[in-house]
Design a protein around this motif. Structure first.
Motif, PDB file in Angstrom:
ATOM      1  N   UNK A 104       0.750  -1.225   0.010  1.00 15.68           N
ATOM      2  CA  UNK A 104      -0.124   0.144   0.135  1.00 15.68           C
ATOM      3  C   UNK A 104       0.668   1.363  -0.048  1.00 15.68           C
ATOM      4  N   UNK A 105       2.155   0.958   0.277  1.00 12.65           N
ATOM      5  CA  UNK A 105       3.241   2.323   0.281  1.00 12.65           C
ATOM      6  C   UNK A 105       3.721   2.574  -0.944  1.00 12.65           C
ATOM      7  N   UNK A 106       3.246   1.828  -2.105  1.00 10.60           N
ATOM      8  CA  UNK A 106       3.693   1.775  -3.588  1.00 10.60           C
ATOM      9  C   UNK A 106       4.286   3.228  -3.943  1.00 10.60           C
ATOM     10  N   UNK A 107       3.843   4.220  -3.500  1.00 14.51           N
ATOM     11  CA  UNK A 107       4.527   5.422  -3.908  1.00 14.51           C
ATOM     12  C   UNK A 107       5.570   5.853  -3.287  1.00 14.51           C
ATOM     13  N   UNK A 108       6.188   4.999  -2.419  1.00 13.67           N
ATOM     14  CA  UNK A 108       7.247   5.393  -1.708  1.00 13.67           C
ATOM     15  C   UNK A 108       8.287   4.924  -2.528  1.00 13.67           C
ATOM     16  N   UNK A 109       9.283   5.701  -2.909  1.00  9.78           N
ATOM     17  CA  UNK A 109      10.618   5.009  -3.574  1.00  9.78           C
ATOM     18  C   UNK A 109      11.439   3.769  -2.818  1.00  9.78           C
ATOM     19  N   UNK A 110      11.614   4.021  -1.591  1.00 14.20           N
ATOM     20  CA  UNK A 110      12.323   2.998  -0.727  1.00 14.20           C
ATOM     21  C   UNK A 110      11.542   1.766  -0.548  1.00 14.20           C
ATOM     22  N   UNK A 111      10.448   1.872  -0.989  1.00 16.66           N
ATOM     23  CA  UNK A 111       9.623   0.237  -0.861  1.00 16.66           C
ATOM     24  C   UNK A 111      10.046  -0.564  -1.929  1.00 16.66           C
ATOM     25  N   UNK A 112      10.708   0.162  -2.905  1.00 12.28           N
ATOM     26  CA  UNK A 112      11.049  -0.757  -4.346  1.00 12.28           C
ATOM     27  C   UNK A 112      12.412  -0.979  -4.226  1.00 12.28           C
ATOM     28  N   UNK A 113      12.770  -2.354  -4.091  1.00 12.57           N
ATOM     29  CA  UNK A 113      14.276  -2.889  -4.323  1.00 12.57           C
ATOM     30  C   UNK A 113      15.191  -2.625  -5.347  1.00 12.57           C
ATOM     31  N   UNK A 114      14.445  -3.070  -6.437  1.00 15.58           N
ATOM     32  CA  UNK A 114      15.016  -3.149  -7.893  1.00 15.58           C
ATOM     33  C   UNK A 114      14.626  -1.971  -8.897  1.00 15.58           C
ATOM     34  N   UNK A 115      15.601  -1.301  -9.289  1.00 10.37           N
ATOM     35  CA  UNK A 115      15.666  -0.255 -10.224  1.00 10.37           C
ATOM     36  C   UNK A 115      16.564  -0.239 -11.462  1.00 10.37           C
ATOM     37  N   UNK A 116      15.821   0.436 -12.640  1.00  6.45           N
ATOM     38  CA  UNK A 116      16.738   0.627 -13.775  1.00  6.45           C
ATOM     39  C   UNK A 116      17.858   1.898 -13.736  1.00  6.45           C
ATOM     40  N   UNK A 117      18.268   2.029 -14.827  1.00  7.66           N
ATOM     41  CA  UNK A 117      19.387   2.986 -14.749  1.00  7.66           C
ATOM     42  C   UNK A 117      18.546   4.532 -15.221  1.00  7.66           C
ATOM     43  N   UNK A 118      17.419   4.474 -15.617  1.00  5.73           N
ATOM     44  CA  UNK A 118      16.678   5.530 -16.012  1.00  5.73           C
ATOM     45  C   UNK A 118      16.800   6.011 -17.534  1.00  5.73           C
ATOM     46  N   UNK A 119      15.585   6.684 -17.991  1.00  2.83           N
ATOM     47  CA  UNK A 119      15.634   7.084 -19.422  1.00  2.83           C
ATOM     48  C   UNK A 119      15.106   8.552 -19.177  1.00  2.83           C
ATOM     49  N   UNK A 120      15.953   9.488 -20.248  1.00  2.00           N
ATOM     50  CA  UNK A 120      15.684  10.717 -19.859  1.00  2.00           C
ATOM     51  C   UNK A 120      14.425  11.354 -21.021  1.00  2.00           C
ATOM     52  N   UNK A 121      13.332  12.197 -20.284  1.00  5.92           N
ATOM     53  CA  UNK A 121      12.538  12.670 -20.862  1.00  5.92           C
ATOM     54  C   UNK A 121      12.469  14.281 -20.738  1.00  5.92           C
ATOM     55  N   UNK A 122      12.432  14.875 -21.954  1.00  9.43           N
ATOM     56  CA  UNK A 122      12.717  16.438 -21.925  1.00  9.43           C
ATOM     57  C   UNK A 122      11.502  16.954 -22.785  1.00  9.43           C
ATOM     58  N   UNK A 123      10.867  17.837 -22.298  1.00 11.52           N
ATOM     59  CA  UNK A 123       9.539  18.323 -22.904  1.00 11.52           C
ATOM     60  C   UNK A 123       9.814  19.752 -23.001  1.00 11.52           C
ATOM     61  N   UNK A 124       9.843  20.279 -24.274  1.00  9.23           N
ATOM     62  CA  UNK A 124      10.074  21.616 -24.471  1.00  9.23           C
ATOM     63  C   UNK A 124       8.904  22.566 -24.731  1.00  9.23           C
ATOM     64  N   UNK A 125       8.698  23.662 -24.016  1.00  7.27           N
ATOM     65  CA  UNK A 125       7.263  24.482 -24.110  1.00  7.27           C
ATOM     66  C   UNK A 125       7.112  25.109 -25.588  1.00  7.27           C
TER      67      UNK A 125
END
Length: 125
Positions: A104-125
């Motif tokens: 139920x605390x899924x919105x808390x980052x520390x509740x997740x043990x496994x992570x990817x390296x990330x992908x960048x999203x950039x949105x221009x106005x």
């Protein structure tokens, strides 16, 4: 530990769409609770969306509800984040995450043990 690899990020204009993918290197993928988070420069990591093992139950942050859609393909061990009507405030590094069971605390980052390296999203106005 499950290895996760995100892809699909890029630079777009406001109002455009992007679809992120998260490939997992585990045969147990169909059993995993999957999530997406994002982190903008100088800010804390923020919950975006999560999906149950079956795909039947989804959860969204208020900021993306109605614009983003999380899904999964268990046969391909891949989770997705379809992002529509992107805005400059959506600019961030997007991370995929995994855990064995719903919490139920899924919105808390520390509740997740496994992570990817990330992908960048950039949105221009």
């Amino acid at each position: 530990q499950t290895q996760l690899v995100e892809s699909g990020g890029g630079s777009v204009q406001a109002g455009d769409s992007l679809k992120l993918s998260c490939a997992a290197s585990t045969r147990w993928f169909p059993n995993l609770f999957m999530g997406w988070f994002r982190q903008a420069p100088g800010k804390e990591r923020q919950f975006v969306a999560a999906i149950s093992w079956s795909g039947q139950t989804t959860y969204y942050a208020d900021a993306v509800k109605g614009r983003f859609n999380i899904s999964r393909d268990n046969a391909r061990s891949t989770a997705y984040l379809q992002m529509n009507s992107l805005q400059p405030d959506d600019t961030a590094l997007y991370f995929c995450s995994a855990r064995q069971h719903f919490t139920p605390t899924y919105s808390t980052p520390t509740e997740w043990p496994d992570w990817g390296q990330g992908t960048q999203v950039t949105v221009a106005s």
